[in-house]
Design a protein around this motif. Structure first.
Motif, PDB file in Angstrom:
ATOM      1  N   THR A 126       0.818  -1.215   0.000  1.00  0.00           N
ATOM      2  CA  THR A 126       0.000   0.000   0.000  1.00  0.00           C
ATOM      3  C   THR A 126       0.850   1.263   0.000  1.00  0.00           C
ATOM      4  N   LYS A 127       2.185   1.107   0.037  1.00  0.00           N
ATOM      5  CA  LYS A 127       3.038   2.290  -0.078  1.00  0.00           C
ATOM      6  C   LYS A 127       2.818   2.979  -1.419  1.00  0.00           C
ATOM      7  N   LYS A 135      -1.422   4.312  -0.924  1.00  0.00           N
ATOM      8  CA  LYS A 135      -1.722   4.933   0.376  1.00  0.00           C
ATOM      9  C   LYS A 135      -3.216   5.185   0.564  1.00  0.00           C
ATOM     10  N   ALA A 175       2.498  -2.588   4.422  1.00  0.00           N
ATOM     11  CA  ALA A 175       2.640  -1.157   4.694  1.00  0.00           C
ATOM     12  C   ALA A 175       4.125  -0.915   4.910  1.00  0.00           C
ATOM     13  N   GLU A 187       1.577   4.044   8.253  1.00  0.00           N
ATOM     14  CA  GLU A 187       0.793   3.596   7.089  1.00  0.00           C
ATOM     15  C   GLU A 187      -0.076   2.395   7.502  1.00  0.00           C
ATOM     16  N   ASN A 232       2.291  10.541  -2.989  1.00  0.00           N
ATOM     17  CA  ASN A 232       2.471  11.125  -1.659  1.00  0.00           C
ATOM     18  C   ASN A 232       2.427  12.666  -1.667  1.00  0.00           C
ATOM     19  N   ALA A 282      -3.233   7.871   3.677  1.00  0.00           N
ATOM     20  CA  ALA A 282      -1.918   7.654   4.307  1.00  0.00           C
ATOM     21  C   ALA A 282      -0.853   8.586   3.705  1.00  0.00           C
ATOM     22  N   ARG A 283      -1.305   9.616   3.002  1.00  0.00           N
ATOM     23  CA  ARG A 283      -0.350  10.587   2.488  1.00  0.00           C
ATOM     24  C   ARG A 283       0.481  11.144   3.663  1.00  0.00           C
ATOM     25  N   LYS A 301       2.294   9.613   5.620  1.00  0.00           N
ATOM     26  CA  LYS A 301       2.476   8.665   6.728  1.00  0.00           C
ATOM     27  C   LYS A 301       3.738   7.861   6.469  1.00  0.00           C
ATOM     28  N   SER A 302       4.869   8.481   6.711  1.00  0.00           N
ATOM     29  CA  SER A 302       6.129   7.758   6.506  1.00  0.00           C
ATOM     30  C   SER A 302       6.872   7.579   7.827  1.00  0.00           C
TER      31      SER A 302
END
Ligand SMILES: Cc1ncc(COP(=O)(O)O)c(C=O)c1O
Length: 392
Positions: A67-68, A71, A89, A94, A366, A387-388, A390-391
């Motif tokens: 999902t990277k 996201k 993830a 994420e 992202n 999940a933008r 979300k790193s």
């Protein structure tokens, strides 16, 4: 499910933590979408999703899509509906987004070492018995086990093997077996298998050479699995692989599932590295685009568009124009791109839109809050990229 939010006119001032589709108050033709915008050809995307699912079924291998790339819980759910056994993830934050959205089987593919992240991992394991994370270091595994034991939770772990890339993972062979013996002494951790992702081979030019390099990179990981089994351990999962090797790693018997990510969108980087069928990797179609507008024309033979480094990730070269031949993109800074009008197949005038195939899909996604999915040129809803950023 969250209630659908309704927004007007393609405005993207939406709750960035929305998870479900956001209905527009009226359909928006592509020509009215404020640019730069992340556009998705919904039909092409669906074909990509179905093609990969059919491939996995035919090869009798599972999918654990990463999902990277998108996201977007909504797309993760579609991948699950099409038969995925779980999702990956990249990072804990994420994974939190995906689990918040109700996806239980999430594998975090990067290790954690700090107490704050370990606490979040334990919290996720408490919420989902199917949550998993990779480990590649004995001390970090002990710290995770201590936290899990104190919380009365057990955490599913996979050992991450370094395929020779030198990014994450423990060396295959004896060091990995030693780590497994260590895990076996930590009852709060459940050893569930191995991860080996050879990111360094995904974009090798030419399918034959990529195949050779992938099989070589996996050799020691496969030997490690056998070594562990001979030592009496059960290695249930062997996960890895990506879009570049989707039709290579599926024939490696050790693999239980593939962590494919980019296939649903494709990008310039993947297209140009070639596929089994030829010099363009076209097993999957480009479905993700940046829509931009020509805004200035200070010099003859060039036209400036409103998409630069803030609209397109620059790590993999320049975007390709999707809808126009004979035009080359040049970076024009943070906010701009300059189109070199070498022999344009159509006139591009001020105010005209252009559609760009993104150089690298993951970091481009992202940069945006929402996807604008269109069907036959009309956008009816937005898909939040929950999940933008979300790193962590
Ligand atoms: C661990 C891991 N698995 C899978 C993927 C997905 O790879 P791809 O986008 O090439 O399909 C990535 C991408 O970077 C990754 O880091």
């Amino acid at each position: 499910m969250e209630a659908k939010t309704c927004v007007g006119g393609g405005g993207t001032a939406i709750a960035s933590r929305a998870r479900d589709a956001i209905a527009l108050d009226r359909p928006l033709p592509i020509g009215s979408v404020p640019t730069p915008a992340l556009l998705v050809d919904a039909a092409a995307l669906e074909r990509n999703l179905e093609r990969m699912a059919a491939h996995a079924r035919a090869k009798d291998i599972a999918l654990r899509p990463h999902t990277k790339t998108h996201k977007c819980p909504l797309l993760a759910k579609r991948q699950m509906d099409l038969g995925a056994v779980g999702v990956c993830a990249a990072k804990v934050s994420e994974a939190e987004v995906m689990i918040d959205a109700g996806i239980e089987a999430v594998l975090v593919t990067s290790p954690v070492v700090t107490q704050d992240k370990i606490a979040r991992v334990v919290a996720l394991a408490r919420r989902s018995r199917e949550f998993q994370i990779v480990v590649d270091n004995a001390a970090a595994a002990s710290a995770l086990a201590d936290a899990a034991r104190s919380a009365g939770v057990s955490v599913g772990v996979l050992i991450d093997l370094d395929p020779g890339m030198g990014r994450t993972g423990i060396s295959p062979g004896a060091p990995a077996l030693e780590l497994l013996r260590h895990l076996a002494r930590l009852p709060a951790l459940r050893f569930e298998g191995l991860q080996c992702y050879a990111g360094n081979v995904m974009h090798v030019n030419g399918w034959e050479e990529r195949r050779r390099r992938s099989l070589q990179a996996l050799e020691r990981a496969i030997e490690t699995k056998t070594l562990m089994e001979r030592a009496g351990f059960e290695v249930r999962a062997f996960t890895g692989g990506g879009t570049g090797t989707f039709d290579i790693d599926c024939d490696v018997a050790a693999f239980t599932d593939l962590q494919v990510g980019s296939y649903l969108f494709m990008d310039v980087g993947y297209r140009r590295c070639g596929g089994r069928g030829g010099s363009v990797f076209d097993d999957f179609e480009p479905s993700l685009f940046v829509l931009a507008t020509a805004i200035s024309k200070p010099q003859a033979g060039y036209i400036t568009i409103d998409a630069g480094f803030k609209a397109l990730s620059a790590d993999s070269g320049v975007p390709d124009l999707y809808d126009t031949a004979g035009v080359v993109y040049k970076w024009g800074g943070d906010e701009h791109g300059i189109l070199v009008l070498e022999a344009p197949s159509r006139p591009i005038e001020l105010g005209d839109q252009v559609t760009l195939i993104v150089p690298h899909c993951d970091p481009t996604v992202n940069l945006y809050d929402v996807f604008h999915p269109h069907r036959d040129g009309v956008v009816e809803e937005l898909w939040p990229i929950t999940a933008r950023g979300k790193s962590q």
